[in-house]
Design an enzyme around this catalytic site. Structure first.
Site, PDB file in Angstrom:
ATOM      1  N   CYS A  32     -66.643   2.389   3.000  1.00 42.24           N
ATOM      2  CA  CYS A  32     -67.486   2.958   1.936  1.00 42.24           C
ATOM      3  C   CYS A  32     -67.894   1.940   0.883  1.00 42.24           C
ATOM      4  O   CYS A  32     -68.796   2.193   0.089  1.00 42.24           O
ATOM      5  CB  CYS A  32     -66.755   4.100   1.259  1.00 42.24           C
ATOM      6  SG  CYS A  32     -66.118   5.263   2.433  1.00 42.24           S
TER       7      CYS A  32
ATOM      8  N   HIS B   7     -69.967   5.493  -5.415  1.00 38.33           N
ATOM      9  CA  HIS B   7     -69.819   6.025  -4.065  1.00 38.33           C
ATOM     10  C   HIS B   7     -69.414   7.495  -4.172  1.00 38.33           C
ATOM     11  O   HIS B   7     -68.488   7.839  -4.909  1.00 38.33           O
ATOM     12  CB  HIS B   7     -68.765   5.230  -3.300  1.00 38.33           C
ATOM     13  CG  HIS B   7     -68.288   5.924  -2.067  1.00 38.33           C
ATOM     14  ND1 HIS B   7     -69.161   6.460  -1.143  1.00 38.33           N
ATOM     15  CD2 HIS B   7     -67.036   6.202  -1.618  1.00 38.33           C
ATOM     16  CE1 HIS B   7     -68.465   7.027  -0.172  1.00 38.33           C
ATOM     17  NE2 HIS B   7     -67.177   6.888  -0.437  1.00 38.33           N
TER      18      HIS B   7
ATOM     19  N   ASN C 249     -69.756  13.067   1.538  1.00 35.36           N
ATOM     20  CA  ASN C 249     -69.424  11.636   1.512  1.00 35.36           C
ATOM     21  C   ASN C 249     -70.101  10.964   2.704  1.00 35.36           C
ATOM     22  O   ASN C 249     -69.727  11.218   3.852  1.00 35.36           O
ATOM     23  CB  ASN C 249     -67.898  11.495   1.575  1.00 35.36           C
ATOM     24  CG  ASN C 249     -67.432  10.050   1.629  1.00 35.36           C
ATOM     25  OD1 ASN C 249     -68.210   9.135   1.887  1.00 35.36           O
ATOM     26  ND2 ASN C 249     -66.144   9.850   1.392  1.00 35.36           N
TER      27      ASN C 249
HETATM   28  N1  ACO Z   1     -59.604  23.948   2.939  1.00 36.03           N
HETATM   29  C1  ACO Z   1     -58.531  24.615   2.444  1.00 36.03           C
HETATM   30  N2  ACO Z   1     -57.356  24.039   2.217  1.00 36.03           N
HETATM   31  C2  ACO Z   1     -57.241  22.713   2.475  1.00 36.03           C
HETATM   32  C3  ACO Z   1     -58.305  21.959   2.980  1.00 36.03           C
HETATM   33  C4  ACO Z   1     -59.524  22.628   3.224  1.00 36.03           C
HETATM   34  N3  ACO Z   1     -60.612  22.009   3.692  1.00 36.03           N
HETATM   35  N4  ACO Z   1     -57.905  20.702   3.126  1.00 36.03           N
HETATM   36  C5  ACO Z   1     -56.632  20.631   2.730  1.00 36.03           C
HETATM   37  N5  ACO Z   1     -56.229  21.867   2.349  1.00 36.03           N
HETATM   38  C6  ACO Z   1     -54.930  22.265   1.853  1.00 36.03           C
HETATM   39  C7  ACO Z   1     -53.837  21.323   2.231  1.00 36.03           C
HETATM   40  O1  ACO Z   1     -53.398  21.581   3.542  1.00 36.03           O
HETATM   41  C8  ACO Z   1     -52.784  21.618   1.195  1.00 36.03           C
HETATM   42  O2  ACO Z   1     -52.102  22.778   1.593  1.00 36.03           O
HETATM   43  P1  ACO Z   1     -50.499  22.872   1.401  1.00 36.03           P
HETATM   44  O3  ACO Z   1     -50.294  22.737  -0.080  1.00 36.03           O
HETATM   45  O4  ACO Z   1     -50.204  24.215   1.947  1.00 36.03           O
HETATM   46  O5  ACO Z   1     -49.954  21.723   2.182  1.00 36.03           O
HETATM   47  C9  ACO Z   1     -53.625  21.995  -0.037  1.00 36.03           C
HETATM   48  O6  ACO Z   1     -54.945  22.279   0.431  1.00 36.03           O
HETATM   49  C10 ACO Z   1     -53.703  20.904  -1.071  1.00 36.03           C
HETATM   50  O7  ACO Z   1     -53.977  19.712  -0.371  1.00 36.03           O
HETATM   51  P2  ACO Z   1     -54.093  18.365  -1.137  1.00 36.03           P
HETATM   52  O8  ACO Z   1     -54.217  17.261  -0.167  1.00 36.03           O
HETATM   53  O9  ACO Z   1     -53.032  18.308  -2.175  1.00 36.03           O
HETATM   54  O10 ACO Z   1     -55.466  18.595  -1.882  1.00 36.03           O
HETATM   55  P3  ACO Z   1     -56.155  17.651  -2.906  1.00 36.03           P
HETATM   56  O11 ACO Z   1     -56.368  18.345  -4.171  1.00 36.03           O
HETATM   57  O12 ACO Z   1     -55.522  16.298  -2.938  1.00 36.03           O
HETATM   58  O13 ACO Z   1     -57.588  17.494  -2.256  1.00 36.03           O
HETATM   59  C11 ACO Z   1     -58.793  15.921  -0.936  1.00 36.03           C
HETATM   60  C12 ACO Z   1     -57.706  16.974  -0.961  1.00 36.03           C
HETATM   61  C13 ACO Z   1     -60.112  16.596  -1.277  1.00 36.03           C
HETATM   62  C14 ACO Z   1     -58.895  15.319   0.431  1.00 36.03           C
HETATM   63  C15 ACO Z   1     -58.495  14.856  -2.012  1.00 36.03           C
HETATM   64  O14 ACO Z   1     -57.162  14.413  -1.871  1.00 36.03           O
HETATM   65  C16 ACO Z   1     -59.407  13.680  -1.904  1.00 36.03           C
HETATM   66  O15 ACO Z   1     -60.594  13.792  -2.108  1.00 36.03           O
HETATM   67  N6  ACO Z   1     -58.865  12.483  -1.621  1.00 36.03           N
HETATM   68  C17 ACO Z   1     -59.651  11.321  -1.439  1.00 36.03           C
HETATM   69  C18 ACO Z   1     -60.296  11.437  -0.139  1.00 36.03           C
HETATM   70  C19 ACO Z   1     -61.436  10.501   0.014  1.00 36.03           C
HETATM   71  O16 ACO Z   1     -62.171  10.218  -0.898  1.00 36.03           O
HETATM   72  N7  ACO Z   1     -61.573  10.032   1.215  1.00 36.03           N
HETATM   73  C20 ACO Z   1     -62.579   9.161   1.592  1.00 36.03           C
HETATM   74  C21 ACO Z   1     -62.382   7.855   0.918  1.00 36.03           C
HETATM   75  S1  ACO Z   1     -62.987   6.530   1.789  1.00 36.03           S
HETATM   76  C22 ACO Z   1     -64.431   6.980   2.244  1.00 36.03           C
HETATM   77  O17 ACO Z   1     -65.168   7.395   1.399  1.00 36.03           O
HETATM   78  C23 ACO Z   1     -64.780   6.954   3.710  1.00 36.03           C
END
Ligand code: ACO
Length: 358
Positions: free
Chosen positions: A120, A260, A290
């Protein structure tokens, strides 16, 4: 990572273009595919919909359209391009490069063409390479493209990742300028020890494709989202501060920051740490999700066409991604406002997203 040395030419963006596929994948549709909800996706990411390529489209097809638009805006013919750099994680094939395919389709017969792999952060890495090539006279005209078809490497049975990613392409034409204009600074970084936070486990030399890797879904993105979140905010803040320092520009002097588009909450947290008002940090993640290396040039093209940048404005670019990689750049804008662009004041509200900020 030092200021432009004496005697080196400046480099500036003289044309932009973007393309996203027509097919829209909404959160509601994803609700029918995995255990998720529109509310969860909007609240945790800011994403409402993303674009998905047609089965007949490869990355080079998306890149070609964005590239033609950027060249047209710049008033540059394909034969004038010296280098085509494509930032991508999803080339059409590993051999030949996506850039060579685009070179051929574009008719950029004089251009050297190569892919660059920084996930990214690819567009920022590309700015660094283009600036170096132009500054030292290796090239006069560089076509820098960010293109991704992340839908091809996303596991649509994995709710942790499939809600995040989309497809698209953005391009910029870069040419020489005065040393105190254009791309004033670039600050790029990597930490390979954190590589496993975001990976496609198989398909390379470590684990070549086999029936077993396909059965185990190892050709798809795997992500440790929470860990990435933390390093993303820190890396984006640090690198933008560093790029500002090198450029001799203060954060409050930035007319716009184009981040980004990884997650609305990551951008909000970064923006708050930098003390920047929301209306100066451009978001379109609600419409495209994204799109990795394509997200900055797509967003840039939108703000350019909306007339939100005028010559003399300072603009920041900042990103993080797989590798992990992160980086930022600060530029003094030189492109004239396109004819027919709406007046700047009228577009401020429409160009920023309206998703709730948590
Ligand atoms: N729908 C519903 N629930 C979900 C989903 C979904 N799509 N995805 C995860 N959950 C659940 C999880 O299983 C977890 O459940 P649990 O508590 O029962 O285990 C709960 O939601 C909370 O999950 P977290 O991982 O704590 O959620 P968080 O608030 O951290 O959000 C997210 C998750 C959106 C992925 C966030 O961590 C994030 O954006 N991280 C960065 C990711 C990123 O930017 N990646 C790309 C970077 S590099 C690039 O751009 C290619």
């Amino acid at each position: 990572m030092s200021p432009q040395p004496e005697g080196i030419r400046g480099a500036t963006i003289v044309g932009t273009g973007m393309y996203v596929p027509e097919r829209v994948l909404t959160n509601r549709e994803l609700e029918t595919m995995v255990d998720t909800s529109d509310e969860w996706i909007v609240e945790r990411t800011g994403i409402r919909e993303r674009r998905i390529s047609a089965p007949t489209q490869a990355s080079s097809d998306l890149a070609l359209i964005a590239a033609r638009r950027a060249l047209e805006t710049a008033g540059v013919e394909p034969e004038q391009v010296d280098q085509i750099i494509i930032a991508t994680t999803t080339p059409d094939r590993y051999l030949p490069s996506c850039a060579c395919t685009v070179q051929s389709k574009l008719g950029a017969t004089r251009a050297a063409a190569y892919d660059m792999f920084a996930a990214c952060t690819g567009f920022i890495y590309g700015l660094s390479i283009a600036r170096g090539a132009i500054g030292t006279g290796v090239a006069d005209t560089v076509l820098l493209i960010g293109v991704e078809q992340l839908s091809r490497i996303v596991d649509y049975t994995d709710r942790n990742t499939c809600v995040l990613f989309g497809d698209g392409a953005g391009a910029a034409v870069i040419r020489p300028c005065a040393p105190d204009e254009g791309i004033l600074s670039v600050s790029i970084h990597s930490d390979g020890s954190l590589g496993e936070l975001l990976e496609v486990p198989a398909g390379g030399s470590r684990r070549p494709a086999s029936h077993e890797t396909v059965d185990r879904h190892e050709h798809f993105i795997r992500m440790k989202g929470k860990e990435l979140f933390r390093v993303a905010v820190r890396g984006m803040e640090d690198s933008l501060r560093r790029a500002l320092d090198i450029a001799g520009v203060r954060a409050e002097e930035l007319e716009l920051v184009i981040p980004h588009q990884a997650n609305q909450r990551i951008i909000d947290a970064t923006r708050e740490r930098l003390g920047m008002p929301a209306e100066r940090v451009i978001m379109n993640i609600d419409r495209y999700g994204n799109t990795s290396s394509a997200s900055i040039p797509i967003t840039l093209d939108e703000v350019v066409r909306e007339g939100r940048l005028k010559p003399g404005d300072s603009v920041g670019f900042v990103a993080f991604g797989g590798g992990i990689t992160w980086g930022a750049s600060v530029a003094r804008w030189t492109m004239p406002v396109p004819a027919g662009a709406p007046a700047r004041a009228a577009t401020v509200a429409s160009a920023t997203t309206t998703v709730p900020r948590s």
